[in-house]
Structure formats: C-alpha cells, structure tokens
Design an enzyme around this catalytic site. Structure first.
Site, mmCIF file in Angstrom:
data_model
loop_
_atom_site.group_PDB
_atom_site.id
_atom_site.type_symbol
_atom_site.label_atom_id
_atom_site.label_comp_id
_atom_site.label_asym_id
_atom_site.label_seq_id
_atom_site.Cartn_x
_atom_site.Cartn_y
_atom_site.Cartn_z
ATOM 1 N N LYS A 136 5.530 14.771 3.830
ATOM 2 C CA LYS A 136 5.161 13.723 4.796
ATOM 3 C C LYS A 136 5.246 14.322 6.182
ATOM 4 C CE LYS A 136 4.137 9.276 4.838
ATOM 5 N NZ LYS A 136 3.556 8.452 3.755
ATOM 6 N N ASP A 185 -1.348 7.359 7.076
ATOM 7 C CA ASP A 185 -0.222 6.448 6.866
ATOM 8 C C ASP A 185 -0.285 5.481 8.067
ATOM 9 O OD1 ASP A 185 2.332 6.113 5.052
ATOM 10 O OD2 ASP A 185 3.077 5.863 7.081
HETATM 11 P P1 NDP Z 1 -1.458 0.683 9.134
HETATM 12 O O1 NDP Z 1 -1.096 1.361 10.387
HETATM 13 O O2 NDP Z 1 -2.884 0.609 8.727
HETATM 14 O O3 NDP Z 1 -0.891 -0.808 9.136
HETATM 15 C C1 NDP Z 1 0.443 -1.079 9.336
HETATM 16 C C2 NDP Z 1 0.611 -2.578 9.469
HETATM 17 O O4 NDP Z 1 2.005 -2.875 9.565
HETATM 18 C C3 NDP Z 1 -0.034 -3.124 10.731
HETATM 19 O O5 NDP Z 1 -0.524 -4.431 10.499
HETATM 20 C C4 NDP Z 1 1.121 -3.140 11.721
HETATM 21 O O6 NDP Z 1 0.985 -4.120 12.727
HETATM 22 C C5 NDP Z 1 2.306 -3.471 10.820
HETATM 23 N N1 NDP Z 1 3.532 -2.869 11.344
HETATM 24 C C6 NDP Z 1 3.745 -1.577 11.677
HETATM 25 N N2 NDP Z 1 4.980 -1.388 12.143
HETATM 26 C C7 NDP Z 1 5.569 -2.588 12.089
HETATM 27 C C8 NDP Z 1 6.845 -3.064 12.436
HETATM 28 N N3 NDP Z 1 7.776 -2.248 12.925
HETATM 29 N N4 NDP Z 1 7.105 -4.388 12.232
HETATM 30 C C9 NDP Z 1 6.154 -5.220 11.741
HETATM 31 N N5 NDP Z 1 4.933 -4.833 11.402
HETATM 32 C C10 NDP Z 1 4.640 -3.539 11.576
HETATM 33 O O7 NDP Z 1 -0.586 1.376 7.991
HETATM 34 P P2 NDP Z 1 -0.800 1.324 6.418
HETATM 35 O O8 NDP Z 1 -1.373 0.021 6.014
HETATM 36 O O9 NDP Z 1 -1.470 2.570 6.012
HETATM 37 O O10 NDP Z 1 0.720 1.447 5.895
HETATM 38 C C11 NDP Z 1 1.528 0.302 5.652
HETATM 39 C C12 NDP Z 1 2.685 0.685 4.763
HETATM 40 O O11 NDP Z 1 2.180 1.167 3.504
HETATM 41 C C13 NDP Z 1 3.583 1.823 5.282
HETATM 42 O O12 NDP Z 1 4.891 1.609 4.806
HETATM 43 C C14 NDP Z 1 2.999 3.062 4.612
HETATM 44 O O13 NDP Z 1 3.956 4.107 4.522
HETATM 45 C C15 NDP Z 1 2.677 2.483 3.243
HETATM 46 N N6 NDP Z 1 1.682 3.207 2.456
HETATM 47 C C16 NDP Z 1 0.439 3.487 2.954
HETATM 48 C C17 NDP Z 1 -0.491 4.104 2.160
HETATM 49 C C18 NDP Z 1 -1.889 4.352 2.612
HETATM 50 O O14 NDP Z 1 -2.687 4.827 1.801
HETATM 51 N N7 NDP Z 1 -2.262 4.054 3.841
HETATM 52 C C19 NDP Z 1 -0.166 4.545 0.792
HETATM 53 C C20 NDP Z 1 1.135 4.112 0.341
HETATM 54 C C21 NDP Z 1 2.015 3.499 1.168
HETATM 55 P P3 NDP Z 1 -0.163 -4.012 13.846
HETATM 56 O O15 NDP Z 1 -1.439 -4.415 13.161
HETATM 57 O O16 NDP Z 1 0.305 -5.011 14.842
HETATM 58 O O17 NDP Z 1 -0.148 -2.596 14.337
HETATM 59 O O1 2IT Z 2 2.763 6.766 1.400
HETATM 60 C C1 2IT Z 2 1.737 7.233 0.874
HETATM 61 O O2 2IT Z 2 1.671 7.418 -0.349
HETATM 62 C C2 2IT Z 2 0.595 7.526 1.726
HETATM 63 N N1 2IT Z 2 0.653 7.292 2.928
HETATM 64 C C3 2IT Z 2 -0.634 8.156 1.144
HETATM 65 C C4 2IT Z 2 -0.449 9.642 1.009
HETATM 66 C C5 2IT Z 2 -1.686 10.406 0.617
HETATM 67 O O3 2IT Z 2 -1.555 11.634 0.553
HETATM 68 O O4 2IT Z 2 -2.738 9.831 0.365
#
Ligand code: NDP
Ligand code: 2IT
Length: 448
Positions: free
Chosen positions: A128, A168
C-alpha cells in the site's frame, strides 16, 4: 491477553517497535485474535518464526514530494510505499491521497492487503502507499504536478512483476492516468505497472465497479448460506459516497435492496422510503459535495454532520464504505438496538476491534473488509493479466469472473471458520484462510 505465550510475545513486540501506530496495532490485534488455534495446531509457524516475519514489512519507502501550486508557491508532502509481503506474488495494493495519511494507516492497509489478496486466489502479495497530499479543492494542474513529482521517486521501486499500485481514497481514474503517464515517460516502457487505468490505455472493464459490486456479491452469498436469504427487500445503509460506496449503491439497488441512508465526509442523510438513487449516483462524483447537494435538493430528509449518527438509522444491513474507524462499540450497539442483523465492510477496517467483538457476541453477522471488498484488487489482478496478454475482456466476462471470485472468497472464509468450529465467524475464517496460503509460501521459500 492470549492463552498462547507465542502470540503474547508477538503482540508485545509489535506494540514496542511500533509506538504511535494505533491503526497498525489494531489491524495486527484483529488478525492475531484469529490465530490461537492455528499456532497451536501447526508448530511449524513458531519454529520458523513465521508470525515474527509476517508482522514486519519487507520494505518501507518514504520520500519527499515537492510540487508547485497554481499560485507559484512550492508545496512539500511526504510519499510512502509499504511493501509488506511478496511471498505469493508482486506487492499489490492501492495508493491513498488524503491529508490524514501517515505510516500507521498505510501499514495497517498493507498488512490487511496481504490476507485480502491471498483470499482472492490470485498471485498477488500485499502493499500500500500514498501521501498526505489533500486532493480536495486542488485544480487538475495541481493534481497532475503532484502525481508527476510523486512518480518521479516511486517509479524506481515499482514494476509489473515487482509492485503494482492502484487507487484508494483520493486516487481515482484521473490520478491513475497522470501517474501511469509519468511512469511510462520515465521508464520509456508501456507496461501494466498500475491498475485502474482507463480502458483506452490498458485498463480493465469493470474495474471501477469491481469493489462496490463485489461487496454486494459477497453479501448475497453470505446471506444465502448463513440465512437462506437475499438482499431483496432489505433496508440498508451505505456510508461514504466515493468509488466503493457509489457502485455498492448501484448494485444494491439493482438487487432489490432499499438504500435508506448515505454520507460523505461532511455529513449523512436518511430517508426511510429510500434515497433518490439516481441523484445520489450523479452527485457521488463531486468530492465533498454529495451530502450538501442531497440536502439542498431534499431539505426535509433527516440529516446531520456527525458521521457516527448514521449508525442510529434503523436498518437490516450496514455497509460502511468510507474509511477506517467508522463504527465504534457505541455505534455497533445502536445498530443492534435498531434491528441491524449484519455489518458488511466495504471500506478497510471501518469497524474497530471492540465493536467486532460486540457484534459477534450479539449474533450480528459480520463480513470483514479484507474478504468482502476483495473484488477491487481481484479485478486489478485481472487487469494485470489482460495487460500481460495484450488483450482485453468484455465487461460481462470480467463481471462473471468477479462474481465467481467473490463467491469463492466467501466459501474459503466459511470453510476455514467451520473447520475452526465457529462457522459464522467469517472474520476468523478470512484471517485463517488468507494467512495459510501465505505462510505455506513463506515456508517453501526459506528465510528471505
Ligand atoms: P473515495 O475517495 O472514492 O471515497 C471515499 C469516500 O469516503 C468519500 O465519499 C469521502 O467523502 C468519504 N470519506 C473519506 N474520509 C472520510 C472521513 N474521514 N470521514 C467520513 N467520510 C470520509 O475512496 P474509495 O471509495 O476508493 O475508498 C473507500 C474505502 O474503501 C477505503 O477504506 C478504501 O481503503 C476501501 N477500498 C477501496 C477499494 C477501491 O477499489 N477503491 C478497494 C477496497 C477497499 P467525500 O466524498 O466528502 O470526500
Ligand atoms: O484496498 C484495496 O484493496 C484497494 N484499494 C484496491 C487495491 C488494488 O490494487 O486494486
């Protein structure tokens, strides 16, 4: 305190050598909680110091990132890449750009990624990275200059068979494009070095959708096996409005669930009749603006700015899909009190250890992120395969593979949980099944 002296020693050492890293320690504790019978049954683990090695990253890279903002002012951030474990494949995991980023958060994410990636059944190790750069309010030009400066150092540490980053929090298609473009220029090499690329230049169909869709496929399988039930007709909460939350929303809606509440970092909103899915999806693209836009259009829905209050909303299933530490034990109690029978994590570690223990004790089903959100990284690995083969699968082909992978992940967790006499403890099953493949590889590869 564990019954096993060995586990107690591991935890003490981790705490001592990682002071001020609460998120990382939390992730290690959550993992070790599942290990008592495993280390007891398999003396090779202690004899080969497997856990001692498993909790220390193979390599941590930290570097300065200087860039110039639109006013000509020089800005300085810190960049990181944690290359945690490469026993079963090249390091694989996302990059997070958020002002809260620090080493503790990236180490917890990289640590969980090891088990998650193993559970996908694909050959990818755990890593990461990211930076404390805050993309909110930055222009395209500023984001591009930051990404180029970040890649100017990172490029020497990554490669298609070495370490393959992705998105992420705060890193989506735009950032991946800038990062990939600059890597290509520096290395003079077009390769699948980063995933989440646009389909025009080596990306996979269905990668943007994969995590959110995968969460719903996982939840569906878990409901089917453990309750002879489905998502149809369920009232659900999805926190967040980002990449994961919005595609989770879309798929949940298609599968017949009613999404009653969502949030972003500014607040949450609740409509017992079901939120306006189309409007929420349209606005999910505007970072930090989703909540504001929704309550402007629907001022009479219940809403608030304290994100913990979303867990007071009555629901059948809660899907925390925003960030870590969203649900504490108090929130878990509120969920249970209001009828919630399942928590399925879309985010990484949104539920703290105390809350997980409470949910188990109260018989609330719990799907850990390292299993339920593995669809994103799984399709990232399918993107690596397509890049290596110089071909591209259709959306339907990728989606079909994703559905199978998510079912398989659930069954690996369920089988391991059953073998260790707690069939509904999917978190324990996930840790055991994911760890097993990695430690067999570590044993086979010798002391490296
Ligand atoms: P994004 O940046 O696309 O979205 C994050 C969302 O969470 C936004 O709506 C944001 O609000 C909100 N957010 C961020 N920080 C905070 C906080 N401190 N308090 C409240 N809300 C918050 O990220 P992702 O959707 O990609 O990731 C979301 C989660 O999923 C993370 O934990 C990430 O590690 C996990 N994840 C992501 C993957 C991926 O493929 N993208 C894969 C597996 C896990 P705002 O819209 O206001 O910025
Ligand atoms: O938390 C996660 O699994 C991710 N943000 C996706 C990682 C990836 O390599 O697609």
């Amino acid at each position: 305190m564990y019954n096993s002296e060995y586990l107690n020693k591991i935890l003490e050492d981790v705490k001592r050598s990682n002071p001020n890293q609460p998120e990382f320690i939390n992730a290690v504790v959550e993992f070790l909680d599942s290990m008592e019978e495993v280390v007891e049954k398999d003396p090779r683990i202690e004899a080969n110091a497997i856990l001692e090695r498993f909790v220390v990253p193979e390599r941590v890279i930290s570097f300065r990132v200087c860039w110039v903002d639109d006013n000509g002012k020089i800005r300085v951030n810190t960049g990181y890449r944690v290359q945690f474990n490469s026993a079963i494949g090249p390091y694989k995991g996302g990059l997070r750009f958020d002002k809260s980023v620090n080493l503790s958060i990236l180490k917890f994410l990289a640590f969980e990624q090891i088990v998650k990636n193993s559970l996908t059944g694909l050959p990818i190790g755990g890593g990461k990275g990211g930076s404390d750069f805050d993309p909110i309010g930055k222009s395209d030009g500023e984001v591009m200059r930051f990404c180029q400066s970040f890649m100017a150092e990172l490029y020497r540490h990554i490669g298609p068979n070495l370490d393959v980053p992705a998105g992420d929090i705060g890193v989506g298609g735009r950032e991946v494009g800038y990062l990939f473009g600059f890597y290509k220029k520096l290395k003079n090499d077009f390769s699948g070095v980063i995933t989440g690329k646009g389909v025009e230049y080596g990306g996979s169909y269905a990668r943007p959708e994969a995590t959110g869709y995968g969460v719903m496929y996982f939840a569906s399988e878990m409901l089917k096996v453990l309750r002879n039930d489905s998502l149809k007709g369920k009232k659900i909460i999805i926190s967040g409005s980002g990449k994961v939350a919005s595609f989770a929303l879309e798929k949940a809606n298609t599968l017949g669930a009613t999404v009653v509440a969502m949030s972003d970092r500014n607040g949450w909103y609740y409509d017992p009749k079901g939120i306006d899915v189309e409007f929420a999806l349209k606005n999910a693209k505007a970072k930090g603006e989703t909540y504001k836009a929704y309550i402007e259009k629907y001022p009479n829905v219940a809403h608030g700015e304290n994100n913990h209050d979303i867990w007071n909303v009555p629901c059948d299933i809660a899907f925390p899909c925003a960030t870590q530490k969203e649900i504490n034990v108090n929130d878990a109690m509120n969920l249970k009190k209001n009828g919630c029978f399942m928590v399925c994590e879309g985010a990484n570690m949104p539920t703290d250890v105390e809350a997980i223990h409470y949910l188990h004790k109260e018989g609330v089903l719990f799907a850990p992120g390292k299993a339920a959100n593995g669809g994103g990284v799984a399709v990232s690995c399918l993107e690596m395969s397509q890049d290596a083969m110089h071909l591209s699968w259709t959306f339907e082909e990728v989606d079909e593979k994703l559905q199978k992978i998510m079912k398989d992940i659930f069954h690996k967790c369920y089988d391991a949980a059953t073998l260790y006499n707690e069939p509904t403890n999917i978190a324990k099953g996930a840790n055991i099944a994911g760890f097993k493949k990695v430690y067999e590889a570590m044993l086979a590869e010798g002391l490296v």
